[in-house]
Design a protein around this motif. Structure first.
Motif, PDB file in Angstrom:
ATOM      1  N   HIS A 198       0.860  -1.187   0.000  1.00 24.48           N
ATOM      2  CA  HIS A 198       0.000   0.000   0.000  1.00 24.48           C
ATOM      3  C   HIS A 198       0.892   1.232   0.000  1.00 24.48           C
ATOM      4  CE1 HIS A 198      -2.754   3.087   1.538  1.00 24.48           C
ATOM      5  NE2 HIS A 198      -3.722   2.340   1.023  1.00 24.48           N
ATOM      6  N   ALA A 205      -0.940  -6.013   0.252  1.00 25.35           N
ATOM      7  CA  ALA A 205      -2.023  -6.907  -0.136  1.00 25.35           C
ATOM      8  C   ALA A 205      -1.444  -8.078  -0.914  1.00 25.35           C
ATOM      9  CB  ALA A 205      -3.047  -6.172  -0.996  1.00 25.35           C
ATOM     10  N   ILE A 213      -8.280 -11.445  -1.285  1.00 24.20           N
ATOM     11  CA  ILE A 213      -7.123 -10.547  -1.200  1.00 24.20           C
ATOM     12  C   ILE A 213      -7.020 -10.090   0.246  1.00 24.20           C
ATOM     13  CG2 ILE A 213      -6.062  -8.424  -2.035  1.00 24.20           C
ATOM     14  CD1 ILE A 213      -8.023  -8.715  -4.481  1.00 24.20           C
ATOM     15  N   LYS A 214      -5.925 -10.468   0.896  1.00 29.07           N
ATOM     16  CA  LYS A 214      -5.748 -10.118   2.302  1.00 29.07           C
ATOM     17  C   LYS A 214      -4.750  -8.984   2.432  1.00 29.07           C
ATOM     18  CE  LYS A 214      -7.024 -14.224   4.926  1.00 29.07           C
ATOM     19  NZ  LYS A 214      -6.595 -15.224   5.928  1.00 29.07           N
ATOM     20  N   VAL A 215      -5.028  -8.115   3.391  1.00 30.92           N
ATOM     21  CA  VAL A 215      -4.109  -7.029   3.733  1.00 30.92           C
ATOM     22  C   VAL A 215      -3.372  -7.442   5.008  1.00 30.92           C
ATOM     23  CG1 VAL A 215      -3.899  -4.600   4.351  1.00 30.92           C
ATOM     24  CG2 VAL A 215      -5.587  -5.324   2.656  1.00 30.92           C
ATOM     25  N   TRP A 240      -2.540  -1.163  -6.354  1.00 26.96           N
ATOM     26  CA  TRP A 240      -3.135  -0.046  -5.634  1.00 26.96           C
ATOM     27  C   TRP A 240      -3.070   1.203  -6.511  1.00 26.96           C
ATOM     28  CZ3 TRP A 240      -5.454  -1.055  -1.093  1.00 26.96           C
ATOM     29  CH2 TRP A 240      -5.007  -2.120  -0.308  1.00 26.96           C
ATOM     30  N   LEU A 247      -8.143  -0.319  -5.122  1.00 35.51           N
ATOM     31  CA  LEU A 247      -7.365  -1.520  -5.394  1.00 35.51           C
ATOM     32  C   LEU A 247      -7.978  -2.211  -6.605  1.00 35.51           C
ATOM     33  CD1 LEU A 247      -5.193  -3.670  -4.574  1.00 35.51           C
ATOM     34  CD2 LEU A 247      -7.007  -4.774  -3.243  1.00 35.51           C
ATOM     35  N   THR A 261     -10.855   1.013  -1.033  1.00 38.81           N
ATOM     36  CA  THR A 261      -9.993   0.577   0.056  1.00 38.81           C
ATOM     37  C   THR A 261     -10.678   0.671   1.409  1.00 38.81           C
ATOM     38  OG1 THR A 261      -8.003   1.213  -1.164  1.00 38.81           O
ATOM     39  CG2 THR A 261      -7.809   1.040   1.221  1.00 38.81           C
ATOM     40  N   GLN A 264     -13.687  -1.939   1.429  1.00 42.92           N
ATOM     41  CA  GLN A 264     -13.407  -3.242   0.821  1.00 42.92           C
ATOM     42  C   GLN A 264     -14.573  -3.729  -0.039  1.00 42.92           C
ATOM     43  OE1 GLN A 264     -13.135  -3.612   4.724  1.00 42.92           O
ATOM     44  NE2 GLN A 264     -11.661  -2.033   4.187  1.00 42.92           N
TER      45      GLN A 264
END
Length: 854
Positions: A198, A205, A213-215, A240, A247, A261, A264
């Motif tokens: 980010h 991410a 998609i995990k942050v 990003w 995203l 963002t 989500q």
């Protein structure tokens, strides 16, 4: 049927793997792939692209600068090319296997290169002979990415593990490994496991095996927000927007998704086929780009049509999506006050803070909307605000903002035993009884209480609509507190483990505008210190019994044991510009104060420390009822003579920096304090750069007390710097002396703590406590006799020290003195033996002091 893109494709490469990347200034888009050439497209120019023709082989990795490009090829070469001429400048590094990823550091001085080999090579662009090898990963690396500051390098391994390397040290080192997020992918697969940072640099991410998609936050490796529900096949690329507000993601099921963002949520979804790589224009223009497995490049101006979406793209920078953002927590400050920065006043008062870091140095255009329509000098010839109209940096003397006045640094409040949020979960309490943890479910929390002794207590779990943020746990019950929410006041909730009535729990509402900043629970009382600096005390079932306002302000923390409450607050400002911590100890039942506004003794920073100050990490009572603290230096201290006003002193029980397990210098670990019980320090070992415990529940470790009385004697060095082993006997005696000296001081301290306890109980002191006191006195004298023997072995010139040791005996009956005289005679110290007997006679007569001989 796939959608038709609004602009025709630009044939950039032969069919196959095709990649793209923007230059940092956003003026060029570099595209490379299966051809032995690359193309450089000018932003806003529909003409023919510039060509890089002297490429060795198929290109699998690329990095773009403003006037150069770096390409990594299948033949293992990494070369730098001039742009726009396309001339090859130099070969930077070579590998025996195909190159898979290249990451250019933000300062453009280094490139990190991974291939089908096991190692990562970090090469200096200006001096190719300067190569650093990273080998802490056991499998090849598929993707490499630098964070925006260049501090971290994320490496996505084919073993499904993310390796975070710390790059701003003299020698790069492995900072953290994160498992269970990305899937296992071979280096040649089209699916992506890349860590895409980010723009604020605090999180990245990455695509998971479940097509989400995990942050992930980099400092603690915690799982933050998730973008999910729109992809039905492997994700091939993530990007990003430059301000972090959007995203974009593409997948093998021909889906291109644009997410917001903050929420989500999906904003727009397209059905474009065979997308491999995507990118936003790097300066925030409404231009979106992607490449396909057909070798095509799509450059789409005016990509977003909705005005609200365009406003997001061109709006201010957005923070990474955290469940509980540390920046938001800090912005609230202490008791609702703005946080202080480096002792220079409140945040934003002419001092850089976290928001400045997010905006970055390039956000000069923050004030581009200002028009100099009256010629007053608000902007310069470049359209930028000059700031000259503001006068002096701090304004006119008489008009300076109060926030710009120097203010001291204050200690933030904390709850002993609690951890900060990591992702959507945190520990509310960790001690020897059990642990309490909560999970953020967006609309509510879920709280779990687990015990170590499940035969004594049963675990329980409940839904928490109040959002409890603090908890205590002991043998009698569990205590929770929650802040005010909407129209609901702040509440304190107590739940006993056992009850003989129908309604067992009790709920206490605090007055409007008042919230608990820390709570404590003893076997008799509930204690809460509030943001109004009140100390409120109730019985276990909610009957108020005491109320007073702390003198140390703002309040920091509290702890309770039986009838006693210890509170800690900020006091006077010290020489370092930080407020000193002060503490009070009160007896609630008798309404007596044992210690009043005494200074809580914290140590000084070691020379190699990167901290600003020594901070208090935890406050708790030992299992026998003595106050203990643990500081950021890793030192555990207890309070001696705390029942007598003006006599209390903080004494170290253990310095964790001097543990034997750390002497070889190979282990880098810290310790999370849990309790002092059974004359041991119970803690959790933190490794891998962790600062707080995390899930799954860590194991407890215990260490014996070891007072930092003296350090071991180093072996003498010879001329070559090697240790000499000539006098092993002398070395053994010295080591034995140091061990006995520490043991004696430690035993004396525990003896004094027990003696204080017995004296406070008076006639109510039990027979067992008195017997234990006598045993400790005998143990202390035995240690002194052993120490005397060690001193006698050292030679005739230690007689004065030997006699001093004899004077420390606690035995008044003469048995210890007789034993000491026999020890002296055994080692041939006749004169010393005579003086010991002479001292014994005078002591029996009541004359404890012996006259010194000339």
């Amino acid at each position: 049927m796939p959608d038709r893109p609004p602009f025709p494709a630009r044939q950039a490469q032969p069919p196959g793997l095709t990649y793209l990347q923007y230059s940092p200034d956003g003026k060029r888009l570099l595209v490379a792939g299966c051809g032995n050439y690359a193309r450089s497209f000018k932003t806003g120019d529909n003409g023919d692209p510039d060509m890089l023709t002297d490429v060795h082989d198929d290109t699998y990795a690329l990095a773009a600068g403003n006037d150069f490009a770096i390409l990594g090829c299948e033949d293992g070469t990494v070369c730098e090319y001039e742009v726009p001429s396309g001339d090859m400048k130099k070969m930077l590094v070579r590998s025996t296997l195909p190159i898979r990823s290249i990451a250019l550091s933000p300062d453009e001085k280094f490139i990190a290169v991974s291939s089908d080999e096991l190692e990562i090579k970090v090469v200096n662009r200006d001096d190719m002979e300067q190569i650093t090898f990273l080998r802490e990963h056991p499998k090849p690396i598929k993707h490499l990415t630098y964070d925006p500051s260049g501090k971290y390098l994320a490496a996505s391994g084919t073993d499904g593990i993310i390796y975070i390397y710390l790059m701003n040290t003299a020698e790069p080192k492995l900072f953290k490994t994160i498992d269970g997020v990305i899937q296992r992918l071979e280096t040649a697969q089209e699916a992506s496991s890349k860590c895409v940072w980010h723009p604020d640099g605090r999180a990245f991410a990455c695509a998971t095996g479940t097509r989400e998609i995990k942050v992930i936050s980099v400092e603690d490796g915690a799982h933050q927000r998730v973008f999910a529900g729109e992809h039905n096949d492997n994700i091939t690329s993530l990007a990003w927007s430059p301000n972090g507000a959007l995203l974009a993601s593409s997948s093998a099921d021909d889906q291109l998704v644009v997410w917001e963002t903050k929420t989500q949520k999906m904003l727009k979804k397209f059905n474009y086929e065979k997308i491999l790589d995507i990118a936003w224009q790097s300066k925030g223009e409404n231009i979106f780009n992607w490449t396909t497995s057909n070798g095509e490049a799509f450059i789409i101006p005016n990509f977003l049509k909705d005005d609200t979406h365009i406003a997001l793209l061109k709006g201010p920078k957005v923070k990474a999506p955290f469940f509980h953002d540390p920046l938001d927590d800090k912005s609230a400050g202490v008791n609702g006050r703005a946080p202080l920065v480096n002792g220079q006043g409140r945040a934003r008062a002419g001092t850089p803070d976290s928001l400045d870091q997010l905006l970055g140095p390039d956000d000069e255009n923050e004030y581009d909307w200002i028009e100099d329509d009256d010629g007053a000098g608000y902007i310069n010839e470049n359209g930028k605000r000059t700031g000259e109209h503001l006068g002096q940096p701090n304004g006119h003397f008489g008009k300076r903002n109060r926030a710009e006045i120097w203010q001291p640094r204050i200690h933030e409040p904390f709850q002993p035993g609690a951890t900060p949020w990591r992702g959507n979960r945190k520990y509310l309490c960790l001690n020897l009884i059990g642990f309490v943890w909560t999970v953020d479910q967006d609309t509510h929390n879920t709280v779990t209480v687990e015990f170590y002794d499940r035969e004594m207590h049963r675990d329980f779990h409940f839904t928490d609509p109040f959002l409890y943020d603090r908890a205590c746990l002991n043998e009698t019950g569990a205590l929770f507190s929650a802040p005010a929410k909407d129209d609901q006041p702040a509440v304190i909730f107590y739940r006993p483990h056992e009850t003989w009535t129908t309604r067992s729990d009790s709920r206490i509402s605090l007055p409007d505008g008042e919230e608990a900043i820390c709570i404590a629970l003893s076997s008799k009382y509930i204690v809460a210190v509030t943001n109004q600096n009140y100390v409120r005390v109730w019985t276990l079932h909610g009957t108020p019994v005491r109320l007073w306002r702390m003198k140390g302000s703002p309040a920091v923390t509290c702890a309770a044991w039986e009838d006693f409450v210890m509170t800690v607050g900020n006091g006077a400002v010290g020489a370092d510009g930080c407020t000193q911590l002060t503490y009070c100890i009160d007896n609630v039942r008798l309404d007596e104060t044992h210690q009043n506004q005494d200074i809580l003794a914290l140590g000084t920073l070691p020379e190699d420390s990167d901290l600003d100050e020594v901070s208090l990490k935890s406050v708790f009572w030992s299992d026998v009822g003595d106050p203990c603290i643990y500081d950021s230096n890793g030192v555990l201290l207890t309070l001696l003579h705390w029942r007598r006003q003006g006599h209390a002193k903080w004494v170290p029980l253990l310095d964790t920096r001097q543990l034997d397990r750390l002497k070889d210098g190979k282990k880098e670990e810290t310790y999370w304090p849990v309790a002092v019980a059974g004359e041991r320090f119970h803690c959790i070992i933190l490794k891998g750069g962790d600062k707080t415990p995390y899930f799954p529940r860590p194991l407890l470790t215990e260490f014996d007390f070891h007072l930092p009385v003296s350090r071991p004697i180093d072996k003498p060095k010879n001329g070559d710097g090697d240790e000499e082993d000539d006098d092993t006997a002398t070395e053994t005696v010295a080591a034995g002396t140091i061990r006995l000296e520490e043991e004696y001081v430690r035993t004396s301290l525990l003896l004094d703590l027990l003696d204080d306890q017995i004296q406070s109980q008076g006639s109510q002191a039990g027979h067992e406590s008195k017997t234990q006191l006598i045993r400790r006195e005998v143990q202390a004298d035995k240690i002194l006799i052993q120490l005397l023997a060690m001193v006698c072995r050292e030679g005739e010139d230690t007689g004065m020290k030997a006699l001093e040791i004899v004077r420390l005996f606690r035995d008044r009956g003469g048995k210890s003195l007789d034993a000491a005289a026999r020890v002296a005679e055994r080692w041939g110290r006749t004169v010393l033996g005579d003086k010991i007997r002479e001292y014994a006679e005078r002591r029996i007569m009541g004359l404890d002091e012996m006259m010194d001989d000339e």
